[in-house]
Design an enzyme around this catalytic site. Structure first.
Site, short mmCIF file in Angstrom:
data_model
loop_
_atom_site.label_atom_id
_atom_site.label_comp_id
_atom_site.label_asym_id
_atom_site.label_seq_id
_atom_site.Cartn_x
_atom_site.Cartn_y
_atom_site.Cartn_z
N CYS A 292 32.11 24.28 4.14
CA CYS A 292 32.87 24.62 5.34
C CYS A 292 32.03 25.43 6.31
CB CYS A 292 34.11 25.42 4.94
SG CYS A 292 35.08 26.01 6.33
N TYR B 116 35.28 17.00 12.98
CA TYR B 116 36.61 16.89 12.39
C TYR B 116 37.52 16.03 13.25
CZ TYR B 116 34.69 20.62 9.61
OH TYR B 116 33.87 21.36 8.80
N THR C 108 43.01 28.68 4.69
CA THR C 108 41.72 28.15 5.12
C THR C 108 40.59 29.12 4.84
OG1 THR C 108 42.05 29.07 7.35
CG2 THR C 108 42.78 26.79 6.97
N ARG D 178 48.12 25.80 6.33
CA ARG D 178 47.07 25.71 5.32
C ARG D 178 46.41 27.07 5.12
NH1 ARG D 178 42.85 23.29 7.16
NH2 ARG D 178 43.51 22.93 9.31
#
Length: 407
Positions: A82, A215, A151, A149
């Site tokens: 990430c 993304y 994250t 979410r």
């Protein structure tokens, strides 16, 4: 599989594999819910991916109600793949704060990762500091009604076991400014006070056009949305290639917060991101200035230590179908990634201080001299319309350095 997923540690799990059955049992114990899916919950009517805003955005600062910087209270939860979460650990290390802000790498939970980020490579699949199974537990502790979410990165208060901040748009800025009292006196100045407006504006342009473009291509559900993101990304790379032909770093002779953000995307493109976006127009290696710039940054110890090139490149190599295997599966293990990313001195010629990468704080500067209220960003707006990538604009074309000769 999503590029910010967390499946880099399957072969290194302490005590054996982490099964879905185990994850399910852990979830029952703590009341964890399945992680929402980007490709379901964050797609607009055109099929475009509109990333959720960050919810834990209460700032660090000096006003009443702000979080206060404190040594050994906060921990960065991040994941190798990430790039959002790669930023704060690089900045922390550059600023000499490794003994003041701890960190831990997250992994997937179970084989299917239904419950999102966890600690598969830790004993009993728990965070050794707080004892939680899932990153989402910190979110629930901070806000029992949170529905989004969990994250990476998430900054966690380990005393309270609560999520404090998941705002990757501004988290590095808090580390740079509000944690200044804990940095060595000669720490780099990555966020010069007199230039924060220009750096913030650039970073808020970089987010939709470069950082999130991958993304936007990977998660979108329509050809139109894909083509828009594809064109946006490559047009933006062309601008930055031109800018870096005349500037050693984004704003001139010294590395700033903006360079960390750009690097974390560029370094992943040729070794991982390309696999998720379909046919690509160019590799980063095909841009002479961007490629030399990426290699120069990679070879700075704080960047290299926290990038995990080989792990990222060889993740999820794919399955065999007939006689075909992916390039990454066939050729990836043969690549010498350190040799590929070896730097030369070619970019030093662009700097008036070729052997100095960083601006330094002046003698006698106090925290009060350096501190300022960190700006907010449109990318945390609850409105989908506000977070439309077309809203990412600059007052000066991205190919031009507005601070040329000043930094």
């Amino acid at each position: 599989m999503a590029s910010c997923d967390i499946s880099l540690h399957k072969s290194q799990i302490a005590g054996g594999s982490y099964t879905d059955e185990e994850a399910e049992e852990h979830a029952k114990q703590v009341g964890a819910k399945p992680r929402p899916k980007e490709t379901v919950d964050e797609i607009d009517e055109t099929g475009a991916f509109i990333r959720q805003p960050n919810s834990f955005i209460r700032p660090f600062g000096d006003k009443d109600g702000d979080f206060k910087a404190e040594a050994n209270r906060y921990r960065i939860y991040w994941a190798k793949g990430c790039h959002w979460s790669n930023r704060p650990v690089i900045v922390r290390d550059l600023l000499g704060l490794t003994d003041k802000i701890s960190d831990i790498l997250c992994t997937q939970t179970g084989e299917s990762n239904v419950y999102g980020h966890g600690f598969a490579d830790q004993k009993d699949h728990k965070d050794p500091v707080t004892g939680v199974y899932f990153l989402s537990e910190f979110y629930k502790n901070a806000n029992p009604d949170y529905q989004g979410r969990a994250t990476t990165p998430t900054l966690v208060d380990v005393k309270e076991k609560k999520a404090v901040n998941n705002d990757y748009h501004r988290l590095t800025n808090y580390i740079e400014v509000q944690f200044r009292p804990f940095q060595p006196k000669d720490a780099p100045d990555l966020y010069p006070k007199q230039f924060r407006k220009e750096i913030d504006e650039f970073n808020d342009w970089l987010f939709p056009h470069i950082n999130n473009s991958h993304y936007r291509m990977s998660f979108c559900q329509s050809l139109g949305a894909y083509e828009e993101a594809f064109a946006d990304f490559y047009e933006s790379l062309d601008k930055l290639e031109k800018r870096l032909s005349e500037n050693r770093f984004i704003f001139g002779d010294y590395l700033t917060d903006a360079d960390v953000r750009l690097f974390c995307t560029l370094v992943r493109w040729d070794i991982w991101y390309y696999r998720n976006v379909g046919p690509i127009k160019k590799r980063i290696q095909d841009y002479p200035n961007l490629w030399a710039y990426t290699r120069e940054l990679y070879n700075i110890p704080a960047f290299k230590k926290n990038t995990y090139l080989r792990d990222i490149a060889l993740r999820n190599l794919g399955t065999k179908w007939g006689g075909f295997r992916t390039f990454a599966a066939r050729i990836g293990p043969q690549i010498d990634y350190e040799k590929l990313f070896a730097a030369d001195d070619s970019r030093k010629r662009l700097s008036k201080t070729p052997d100095e990468l960083f601006l330094r704080h002046p003698d006698g500067e106090t925290y009060e001299d350096y501190a300022s209220e960190i700006s907010t960003t449109i990318w945390n707006s609850p409105s989908w319309a506000d977070r439309n990538p077309k809203n990412g604009k600059l007052s000066v074309d991205a190919a031009i350095n507005p601070l040329k000769g000043k930094l």
